[in-house]
Motif scaffolding. Structure first.
Motif, PDB file in Angstrom:
ATOM      1  N   GLY A 157      30.276  38.325  43.675  1.00 28.55           N
ATOM      2  CA  GLY A 157      31.299  38.885  44.551  1.00 28.55           C
ATOM      3  C   GLY A 157      31.242  40.401  44.561  1.00 28.55           C
ATOM      4  N   ILE A 158      31.483  40.999  45.736  1.00 29.00           N
ATOM      5  CA  ILE A 158      31.564  42.459  45.820  1.00 29.00           C
ATOM      6  C   ILE A 158      32.877  42.935  45.221  1.00 29.00           C
ATOM      7  CG2 ILE A 158      31.528  44.449  47.388  1.00 29.00           C
ATOM      8  CD1 ILE A 158      29.984  42.711  49.385  1.00 29.00           C
ATOM      9  N   GLU A 159      33.915  42.112  45.380  1.00 28.83           N
ATOM     10  CA  GLU A 159      35.186  42.404  44.737  1.00 28.83           C
ATOM     11  C   GLU A 159      35.674  41.140  44.050  1.00 28.83           C
ATOM     12  OE1 GLU A 159      37.786  43.749  47.841  1.00 28.83           O
ATOM     13  OE2 GLU A 159      37.956  41.783  48.776  1.00 28.83           O
ATOM     14  N   THR A 160      36.629  41.266  43.175  1.00 31.79           N
ATOM     15  CA  THR A 160      37.147  40.109  42.451  1.00 31.79           C
ATOM     16  C   THR A 160      38.265  39.435  43.236  1.00 31.79           C
ATOM     17  OG1 THR A 160      38.832  41.373  41.252  1.00 31.79           O
ATOM     18  CG2 THR A 160      36.623  41.253  40.264  1.00 31.79           C
ATOM     19  N   LEU A 161      38.533  38.198  42.869  1.00 34.72           N
ATOM     20  CA  LEU A 161      39.651  37.473  43.465  1.00 34.72           C
ATOM     21  C   LEU A 161      40.952  38.231  43.230  1.00 34.72           C
ATOM     22  CD1 LEU A 161      40.998  34.920  44.705  1.00 34.72           C
ATOM     23  CD2 LEU A 161      40.997  33.943  42.399  1.00 34.72           C
ATOM     24  N   GLU A 162      41.110  38.783  42.024  1.00 34.09           N
ATOM     25  CA  GLU A 162      42.333  39.517  41.684  1.00 34.09           C
ATOM     26  C   GLU A 162      42.506  40.745  42.588  1.00 34.09           C
ATOM     27  OE1 GLU A 162      41.293  36.829  38.558  1.00 34.09           O
ATOM     28  OE2 GLU A 162      40.080  38.406  39.496  1.00 34.09           O
TER      29      GLU A 162
END
Length: 278
Positions: A157-162
């Motif tokens: 992922g480029i960014e996290t779920l959080e």
């Protein structure tokens, strides 16, 4: 100097109609690729070009907005989907509006609102898309995860779920609830708008798609900074770092690609060559 700055900024904006782009430049021993997705689309409008399949096969990993292959994703979603400070949907709307929402969910999603009572209203937009699309939608992200698995490429992922779910704490919950009501009260308009977005997507017109997304009354209008621009700025250095480590197939929502504040323009400002592919 101001005119020169504006001219340089405009020069970075992509002008070609394409969803697939090659990234080369500083620190990259091999090209990486950038693809614009539409998160949900009817199967009749879904397609994966030979060019996309070919570029994917030349990479060693797939980077989506979030790691859709993470086995802990569902548990993480359950932890982050609720509103802060004990907020509840009933506190954000009138009793009449709540009953209208509940009735719509029971009729369309076949689930009452009770189980979503504390969920961030934006989370509830997802189940409603089947009503907007009037079909069982297909997902580009999930198909890419499947293809990555077949060629034994890692999915990241480029960014996290959080990080992504935290966005919906910065937009007032009452505003989100209002968008939810606007959607169910304006289904014919929503279907017409989405049909136009799909047509632009199939035409690969990322700049017009970007402009129309900004004007949408069903989620983006007034929230451009937190939902698009700030994320684009955050993503670009991460994309550069990930691509430096190994050739990567990046796939993000197509609305993130166009415009002066889009990912393509920002990558070009950092010295990367981003070339349209067919």
């Amino acid at each position: 100097m101001l005119c020169l700055f504006c001219a340089i900024a405009r020069a970075q904006v992509p002008t070609e109609n394409s969803l697939l782009w090659e990234i080369t430049g500083p620190g990259l021993s091999k090209p990486s690729y950038l693809f614009g997705t539409i998160h949900l689309i009817c199967p009749t409008d879904f397609s994966l070009s030979d060019s996309l399949k070919s570029t994917l096969s030349r990479t060693q990993q797939v980077a989506l907005e979030m790691d859709m292959d993470d086995p802990g994703m569902m548990a993480g979603m359950m932890k982050t989907m609720n509103m802060a400070a004990g907020n509840e949907l009933k506190k954000l709307v009138t009793e009449q509006e709540y009953q209208r929402l509940d009735r719509f969910f029971k009729d369309s999603v076949h689930v009452g609102l009770a189980m979503f009572e504390r969920a961030k209203p934006f989370v509830l937009m997802g189940p409603l898309f089947s009503s907007v699309l009037d079909c069982q939608p297909e997902s580009y992200e999930m198909r890419l995860v499947e293809m990555a698995g077949k060629q034994k490429s890692e999915v990241i992922g480029i960014e996290t779920l959080e990080e992504q779910m935290a966005i919906f704490d910065t937009i007032p919950y009452k505003d989100q609830a209002k968008m939810l009501l606007t959607l169910i009260d304006s289904l014919p308009s929503a279907r017409k708008e989405f049909k136009t977005l799909v047509a632009l997507y199939k035409a690969q017109n990322i700049n017009e798609l970007y402009r129309m997304t900004l004007k949408s009354e069903f989620g983006m209008e007034g929230n451009e900074e937190v939902m698009l621009f700030a994320r684009n700025r955050k993503w670009v250095p991460r994309i550069g770092r990930i691509a430096t480590e190994k050739p990567t197939f990046f796939a993000v929502g197509a609305a993130h690609l166009g415009g002066e504040k889009g990912v393509i323009a920002l990558l070009r400002k950092e010295g990367y060559r981003v070339r349209a592919m067919k």
